[in-house]
Design a protein around this motif. Structure first.
Motif, PDB file in Angstrom:
ATOM      1  N   GLN A  10     -44.429   1.702 -17.342  1.00 16.39           N
ATOM      2  CA  GLN A  10     -44.047   2.728 -16.656  1.00 16.39           C
ATOM      3  C   GLN A  10     -45.247   3.887 -16.836  1.00 16.39           C
ATOM      4  O   GLN A  10     -44.836   4.974 -17.333  1.00 16.39           O
ATOM      5  CB  GLN A  10     -42.978   3.413 -17.158  1.00 16.39           C
ATOM      6  N   MET A  11     -46.368   3.687 -16.601  1.00 12.59           N
ATOM      7  CA  MET A  11     -47.550   4.388 -16.610  1.00 12.59           C
ATOM      8  C   MET A  11     -48.879   3.614 -16.161  1.00 12.59           C
ATOM      9  O   MET A  11     -48.756   2.363 -15.987  1.00 12.59           O
ATOM     10  CB  MET A  11     -47.884   4.619 -18.302  1.00 12.59           C
TER      11      MET A  11
ATOM     12  N   ILE B 246     -43.031  -2.390 -25.184  1.00 12.28           N
ATOM     13  CA  ILE B 246     -43.629  -1.604 -26.425  1.00 12.28           C
ATOM     14  C   ILE B 246     -44.234  -0.571 -25.967  1.00 12.28           C
ATOM     15  O   ILE B 246     -44.083   0.565 -26.372  1.00 12.28           O
ATOM     16  CB  ILE B 246     -44.717  -2.589 -27.169  1.00 12.28           C
ATOM     17  N   ALA B 247     -45.101  -0.445 -24.459  1.00  9.65           N
ATOM     18  CA  ALA B 247     -45.806   0.624 -23.942  1.00  9.65           C
ATOM     19  C   ALA B 247     -44.355   1.742 -23.346  1.00  9.65           C
ATOM     20  O   ALA B 247     -44.689   2.859 -23.966  1.00  9.65           O
ATOM     21  CB  ALA B 247     -46.484   0.171 -22.909  1.00  9.65           C
ATOM     22  N   ASN B 248     -43.790   1.071 -23.037  1.00  5.94           N
ATOM     23  CA  ASN B 248     -42.590   2.157 -22.536  1.00  5.94           C
ATOM     24  C   ASN B 248     -41.896   2.659 -23.454  1.00  5.94           C
ATOM     25  O   ASN B 248     -41.491   3.921 -23.470  1.00  5.94           O
ATOM     26  CB  ASN B 248     -41.639   1.219 -21.512  1.00  5.94           C
ATOM     27  N   GLU B 249     -41.436   2.005 -24.807  1.00  5.61           N
ATOM     28  CA  GLU B 249     -40.689   2.681 -25.762  1.00  5.61           C
ATOM     29  C   GLU B 249     -41.399   3.648 -26.519  1.00  5.61           C
ATOM     30  O   GLU B 249     -40.839   4.670 -26.985  1.00  5.61           O
ATOM     31  CB  GLU B 249     -40.269   1.503 -26.704  1.00  5.61           C
ATOM     32  N   ASN B 250     -42.640   3.559 -26.333  1.00  5.58           N
ATOM     33  CA  ASN B 250     -43.583   4.593 -27.239  1.00  5.58           C
ATOM     34  C   ASN B 250     -44.234   5.710 -26.146  1.00  5.58           C
ATOM     35  O   ASN B 250     -45.268   6.352 -26.581  1.00  5.58           O
ATOM     36  CB  ASN B 250     -44.675   3.826 -27.809  1.00  5.58           C
ATOM     37  N   ASN B 251     -43.453   5.569 -25.132  1.00  3.55           N
ATOM     38  CA  ASN B 251     -43.953   6.686 -24.094  1.00  3.55           C
ATOM     39  C   ASN B 251     -45.519   6.763 -23.901  1.00  3.55           C
ATOM     40  O   ASN B 251     -46.091   7.870 -23.837  1.00  3.55           O
ATOM     41  CB  ASN B 251     -43.390   8.201 -24.495  1.00  3.55           C
ATOM     42  N   ALA B 252     -45.994   5.694 -23.653  1.00  2.23           N
ATOM     43  CA  ALA B 252     -47.263   5.375 -23.668  1.00  2.23           C
ATOM     44  C   ALA B 252     -48.018   6.318 -22.386  1.00  2.23           C
ATOM     45  O   ALA B 252     -47.318   6.313 -21.316  1.00  2.23           O
ATOM     46  CB  ALA B 252     -47.908   4.132 -23.665  1.00  2.23           C
ATOM     47  N   ASP B 253     -49.339   6.748 -22.370  1.00  7.17           N
ATOM     48  CA  ASP B 253     -49.822   7.354 -21.243  1.00  7.17           C
ATOM     49  C   ASP B 253     -50.635   6.181 -20.582  1.00  7.17           C
ATOM     50  O   ASP B 253     -50.651   6.451 -19.265  1.00  7.17           O
ATOM     51  CB  ASP B 253     -50.840   8.506 -21.778  1.00  7.17           C
TER      52      ASP B 253
END
Length: 570
Positions: free
Chosen positions: A519-520, A406-413
């Motif tokens: 990935q953040m 969910i974090a990766n797909e939303n390009n989370a910081d």
């Protein structure tokens, strides 16, 4: 016949007595025992209960009766009788009281009854399976919070209902007196260069919030609103303060500190408005939400105080109260810090069939995590620089790998996973925060990771492809985001120390599956120990859960402030 056996057993000291785990307003209280008569029959000593509830006992030996005086009301308890008089109301208990030696004993029904709750001004629950007696005094002030910027600090007092208030100042403090306010006595260690600490207590018919200062403020502005019901004290700093590093540049263990209420509180008699002295009242005296004359007092002169109470005549206390019911003050426009909003994915740990840790009193971790996540989202939603995405919005089971996706797909910081800790030793307590590492900091960190990763058993065996993907993403996370995750952890840990009033266990590393593949920069917060009786009670209060959310928010703000400074210095 039963009473004779009971009395004889007591005289021989063979009556089974066990220590009770008493949690009084989130803190442990010692000195209470429970006397077990049978598998499901318990009794408490009236003498010990009087100490717990701060009551006075008046014994009448001739009539074998004791009067408990509490909050200017009385309760009459007659020995060997099921009838108890609460004030003027008679109530029959399921079990009679018992006279043993020089004390009267009552069943738990006495303190858990509605009638006792009204007189004690507190809710009491009894869990016989774990021998936990929980006492929580009634309050209509749910949280006292603070937020710091380099140029100003805001103290927000969250109310359950709109209340009238007064604001005053003395040599080193701003005093907020909330009429008819009730708050559980506590304090917050701030030490941000402007505020030393914030103390709050119920005295008489009012709640007192004392903001002890470290520097003379440039200006003080008060704002109140009815939706949401809150009072805000905004302190404009006379000099800017740094907010880009944790205290002393590192994260150290913060021991639990109990700050006693100082002279500012003790000197005030708040039993009635008439007893306020002239030196205790400021130039702003707020008594009515609909008083249009008090709407804007920026130009009002500073009232002359007694010489010993003057702070500085260079600033005033101004009022910007929302006098229209249901109207929220307009959000101040400000220059955006970033080119785009920072996306924060907040992960409420566990959910659905995975309840997470469960406290001795039955508190489920999954429910606490979700509530803290929503509290955190509500803070970020008021900040135009951020957008929050929740991995779950209700009691739903979500696989660990999916949370990272969910974090990766939303390009989370940033990715922040919220949890509560547990330990076989119920004395272990405190706040700690983790970031990903192949090797755990210590054996306790490794055990915590094993506990949190155990949910994988509910997910089934992963495919070889998924395992390989996780290994690749694990390597990426380790090499790219470890330093940033460590830095974010340090800022959050630094904020939690003074706000939560529990031991800080610092920043740790461990192999948490939920952090793999993100990935953040990613961290996992263990807000407190559900296995600890006191911390389970604290987690059950809104004030504590709000403080956890505030700690995370302020940590994130400081993390990005440092990144901006580093960027601008290049």
């Amino acid at each position: 016949m039963f009473f004779l056996v009971f009395s004889y057993a007591s005289a021989d000291n063979s009556l089974l007595s066990q220590n009770v785990n008493v949690v009084l307003d989130g803190s442990l209280f010692s000195g209470i025992s429970v006397y077990k008569i049978s598998d499901d029959t318990y009794y408490f000593s009236v003498k010990e209960l009087a100490e717990l509830y701060n009551a006075v006992l008046d014994w009448k030996s001739v009539s074998s009766k004791v009067t408990m005086r509490l909050n200017n009301r009385k309760i009459d308890i007659k020995a060997n009788s099921a009838g108890i008089v609460f004030g003027r109301k008679f109530k029959k208990m399921s079990l009679p009281s018992r006279l043993i030696k020089n004390d009267i004993y009552v069943s738990p029904e006495f303190v858990t009854s509605k009638e006792f709750s009204e007189i004690a001004d507190a809710e009491t629950s009894w869990n016989p399976s774990s021998l936990i007696l929980t006492v929580t005094h009634h309050a209509n002030i749910s949280a006292v919070r603070y937020f710091t910027k380099s140029e100003s600090t805001k103290v927000r007092v969250q109310l359950d209902e709109s209340l009238q208030y007064r604001v005053s100042k003395n040599a080193d403090a701003i005093i907020l007196t909330i009429l008819r306010g009730k708050v559980q006595n506590d304090s917050i260690n701030v030490n941000n260069g402007v505020i030393k600490n914030i103390q709050y207590a119920t005295l008489g018919c009012s709640a007192i919030v004392t903001i002890n200062l470290d520097q003379v403020p440039k200006n003080i502005k008060t704002t109140s609103s009815s939706n949401p019901a809150e009072i805000v004290v905004e302190i404009e700093h006379s000099r800017k303060i740094p907010v880009i590093t944790p205290k002393d540049g590192s994260v150290s263990e913060v021991k639990e500190v109990h700050t006693s209420h100082g002279e500012n509180l003790n000197a005030l008699d708040l039993t009635s408005p008439e007893k306020f002295g002239h030196s205790q009242i400021s130039e702003f005296d707020h008594l009515s939400e609909n008083d249009e004359e008090n709407k804007d007092l920026k130009g009002a002169p500073v009232t002359t105080f007694e010489s010993g109470n003057i702070i500085d005549d260079s600033f005033i206390i101004a009022d910007d109260t929302d006098t229209t019911s249901g109207v929220i003050p307009k959000k101040e426009t400000k220059k955006k810090k970033f080119e785009r909003k920072k996306i924060i994915v907040v992960d409420a740990g566990h959910g659905g069939e995975d309840s997470g840790a469960v406290g001795a009193n039955g508190t489920k971790e999954k429910d606490l995590n979700l509530d803290i996540a929503y509290e955190l989202k509500s803070i970020f939603d008021k900040d135009d620089d951020f957008e929050v995405i929740l991995t779950r919005k209700d009691d739903t089971f979500i696989p660990l790998a999916e949370r990272a996706n969910i974090a990766n797909e939303n390009n989370a910081d940033l990715f922040i996973s919220i949890h509560c800790n547990a330990n076989l030793d119920r004395n272990v307590s405190g706040f700690e925060i983790y970031y990903l590492s192949e090797k755990a900091t210590d054996s306790e960190a490794a055990a915590t990771a094993v506990l949190e990763n155990s949910v994988l058993e509910l997910e089934g065996k992963p495919s070889k492809k998924r395992v390989r993907l996780q290994e690749i993403l694990w390597s990426m996370t380790m090499t790219t985001f470890m330093n940033e995750s460590s830095e974010l952890s340090a800022f959050i840990s630094s904020q939690a120390g003074g706000r939560l009033k529990i031991p800080s266990r610092g920043v740790k590393q461990a192999s948490f599956y939920v952090l793999r593949g993100t990935q953040m920069p990613s961290v996992l917060v263990e807000s407190a120990f559900l296995s600890n009786y006191s911390e389970e009670a604290k987690l059950g209060t809104k004030n504590f859960r709000v403080s956890v959310a505030d700690s995370i928010y302020e940590g994130v703000i400081r993390y990005y402030a440092k990144k901006e400074r580093d960027k601008n210095s290049k």
